[in-house]
Design an enzyme around this catalytic site. Structure first.
Site, PDB file in Angstrom:
ATOM      1  CB  CYS A 318      12.172  40.651  23.543  1.00 21.23           C
ATOM      2  SG  CYS A 318      12.025  38.905  23.364  1.00 21.23           S
ATOM      3  NE  ARG A 417      14.603  38.961  14.595  1.00 23.53           N
ATOM      4  CZ  ARG A 417      14.735  38.754  15.902  1.00 23.53           C
ATOM      5  NH1 ARG A 417      13.705  38.449  16.635  1.00 23.53           N
ATOM      6  NH2 ARG A 417      15.924  38.860  16.463  1.00 23.53           N
TER       7      ARG A 417
HETATM    8  P1  IMP Z   1      17.554  45.652  22.981  1.00 24.22           P
HETATM    9  O1  IMP Z   1      18.912  46.172  22.652  1.00 24.22           O
HETATM   10  O2  IMP Z   1      17.425  45.223  24.407  1.00 24.22           O
HETATM   11  O3  IMP Z   1      16.468  46.616  22.595  1.00 24.22           O
HETATM   12  O4  IMP Z   1      17.352  44.318  22.126  1.00 24.22           O
HETATM   13  C1  IMP Z   1      17.478  44.272  20.731  1.00 24.22           C
HETATM   14  C2  IMP Z   1      17.394  42.826  20.279  1.00 24.22           C
HETATM   15  O5  IMP Z   1      16.100  42.283  20.584  1.00 24.22           O
HETATM   16  C3  IMP Z   1      17.505  42.622  18.781  1.00 24.22           C
HETATM   17  O6  IMP Z   1      18.816  42.649  18.320  1.00 24.22           O
HETATM   18  C4  IMP Z   1      16.849  41.265  18.581  1.00 24.22           C
HETATM   19  O7  IMP Z   1      17.717  40.191  18.835  1.00 24.22           O
HETATM   20  C5  IMP Z   1      15.779  41.257  19.640  1.00 24.22           C
HETATM   21  N1  IMP Z   1      14.446  41.575  19.107  1.00 24.22           N
HETATM   22  C6  IMP Z   1      14.100  42.491  18.186  1.00 24.22           C
HETATM   23  N2  IMP Z   1      12.766  42.533  18.001  1.00 24.22           N
HETATM   24  C7  IMP Z   1      12.259  41.598  18.812  1.00 24.22           C
HETATM   25  C8  IMP Z   1      10.934  41.158  19.072  1.00 24.22           C
HETATM   26  O8  IMP Z   1       9.949  41.680  18.573  1.00 24.22           O
HETATM   27  N3  IMP Z   1      10.821  40.116  19.952  1.00 24.22           N
HETATM   28  C9  IMP Z   1      11.900  39.539  20.541  1.00 24.22           C
HETATM   29  N4  IMP Z   1      13.153  39.953  20.361  1.00 24.22           N
HETATM   30  C10 IMP Z   1      13.334  40.971  19.502  1.00 24.22           C
END
Ligand code: IMP
Length: 499
Positions: A318, A417
């Site tokens: 993100c 989104r």
């Molecule tokens: P991770 O577990 O740290 O990889 O985070 C996953 C979470 O990041 C997802 O469940 C979303 O809430 C968020 N997310 C997914 N895609 C994006 C993006 O492109 N930008 C910002 N947040 C994202």
């Protein structure tokens, strides 16, 4: 004047748990990780619970039907990604709901006129040695016979030999009939000393194959998350634009729970979506989010959300904080929302579970999130690394990786989104496209991760998540204390990945 919060917002990495007294009962095998997923009134039970506090992210590179089945087997819930056509998403939901543990639709099928050469080719393609011979060569044709690797010898037989000359014909096969239970099927398998049992419908058409090894496997999944009909529980992501078409299709496919997937949930769009679903599908629970403070939580709680998701900008892929300057350190966000959730419960008698979404890097971050008040967590990067995630496995300089991309990246094209109705030509990315180290099977990883969670809970004298939340003492750590926490002042021989 703007409201200014001068205390910094913290991340999980800045906290540690201080152990408290644990007695002899505090051993991992006594810990229960059962957790509520949907809102409930004091004294009542939530409609949906999970046996482990883990959900998989609503992302194209994470939550397809294969991962959803693997996670449900372990006791969690996947939310199938919504950034795909309604038909595809509904099909994935249906695949999970119609999947019966141990009942496998036959993926290797031939006709009686096929030859040994076809058998060899099919075996190379699918890797499976049991082949069903059906009237039309499909997985649902009338069963004509069965071929296993014990039926032919490639070195002694001509490749042109027709399968009907060496298959076991249907009239000599032990078969089960549609509606048979898995344990009854297993009894037949043992009684007749066979390795697989074809299950047929009334017309003699093949429905499933039940394998001896799958039954044993099934018995090894004590945490399976099942609905009242013993089907796996599955969730699905939706957006705030096409819900009037998408939700009916998902409900028809059998979805158990929905979640509005948005980078920012404190919006009128979410309220309208929640109200529409509550009016037309009052029995389908729906989560909403994401929020990072008490105001956002209360708004979604009042709007009818069944659970509320926390987190803006903490996800591994993100870049929302960099591009838009919105967000909050994930630990602080969870602590603040948990306070609001508890106050809401005290005031209204309604408990609304909260989910910490994004930013889990080390396994113990899950324990921290739970101790801070989260009922469960959602993970993207973590699950993207496994065999079951839908993305490609790639080999770069001899090391395997899986692809993992954000829903806000140009690759995902999931503009809904993030869409606030801006100019189509002025869209910008909020996520990146990346690789993550390939980590093998979901089951092995989830089990090891949760063993760590349970072990820490025991150190805190807790046998349930609720007990952990009551008993936990958390401390902020200094930057130098974080350094002290890793191996230091030694030359490490084999650096292992502790994640
Ligand atoms: P991770 O577990 O740290 O990889 O985070 C996953 C979470 O990041 C997802 O469940 C979303 O809430 C968020 N997310 C997914 N895609 C994006 C993006 O492109 N930008 C910002 N947040 C994202």
């Amino acid at each position: 004047m703007a409201k200014i919060i001068n205390e910094p917002a913290h991340t999980f990495n800045e906290y540690l748990l201080i152990p408290s007294y644990s007695d002899e009962k505090n051993i991992p095998s006594n810990v229960s990780l059962v957790t509520p997923v949907t809102r409930f009134k004091k004294g009542e039970e939530p409609k949906i619970t999970m046996n482990i506090p883990m959900t998989s992210a609503i992302m194209q590179s994470v939550s397809g039907d294969t991962l959803a089945i693997a996670l449900a087997k372990e006791g969690g819930i996947s939310f199938i990604f919504g950034a795909q056509s309604i038909e595809n998403e509904a099909r994935m939901v249906k695949n999970v709901k119609t999947y019966k543990a141990g009942f496998v639709p036959s993926d290797s099928n031939l006709k009686a006129t096929s030859t040994l050469e076809d058998v060899v080719n099919l075996k190379t393609k699918t890797g499976h040695s049991t082949i069903a011979v059906t009237s039309d060569g499909t997985s649902n044709g009338k069963l004509v016979g069965l071929i296993t690797s014990r039926d032919y010898r490639i070195d002694k037989m001509k490749l042109s030999t027709p399968v009907k000359s060496f298959m076991t014909p249907a009239n000599k096969l032990v078969v089960g009939h549609d509606g048979i239970s898995l344990s009854k099927a297993n009894d037949i398998i043992w009684e007749h000393k066979i390795n697989q049992l074809p299950v047929l419908d009334k017309a003699g058409r093949l429905k499933y194959l039940i394998f001896r090894k799958d039954y044993d496997e099934h018995k090894k999944n004590p945490n399976e998350n099942l609905d009242a009909h013993k089907r796996y529980i599955v969730g699905a992501g939706i957006n705030t634009r096409d819900y009037e078409e998408r939700v009916p299709a998902l409900v028809k496919a059998g979805v158990d729970i929905l979640c509005i997937d948005s980078s920012e949930g404190f919006t009128e769009y979410q309220k309208k979506t929640l109200q529409w679903i509550k009016k037309h599908y009052p029995k389908i629970p729906v989560g909403a989010g994401n929020v990072v403070d008490g105001d956002g939580f209360r708004f979604l709680a009042d709007a009818g959300a069944d659970f509320v998701k926390i987190g803006i900008g903490g996800g591994s892929i993100c870049i929302t904080r960099e591009t838009k300057g919105i967000g909050r350190g994930q630990a602080t966000a969870v602590i603040e929302v948990a306070k609001a959730r508890d106050a809401y419960y005290k005031k209204t008698g309604i408990y609304i579970p909260i989910c910490s979404d994004g930013g889990i890097v080390l396994d113990h971050h899950i324990t921290l999130a739970l101790a801070m008040g989260a009922d469960f967590v959602m993970l993207g990067r973590y699950f993207a690394r496994f065999d079951e995630s839908p993305s490609s496995k790639v080999n770069i300089n001899g090391t395997f990786y899986k692809e993992y991309w954000g829903e806000g990246s140009a690759r995902a094209r999931n503009w809904q989104r993030y869409d606030l109705g801006g100019e189509a030509t002025l869209k910008f990315e909020e996520g990146v496209d990346s690789y993550v180290p390939y980590a093998g099977a979901l089951k092995d990883n989830v089990r090891r991760t949760l063993e760590k969670v349970k072990s820490t809970m025991c150190n805190c004298g807790a046998l349930t998540i609720k007990e952990l939340q009551k008993k936990a003492t958390l401390t902020l750590v200094s930057a130098t204390a974080i350094v002290e926490g890793g191996a230091h002042d030694v030359i490490q021989k084999n650096k292992t990945d502790y994640k």
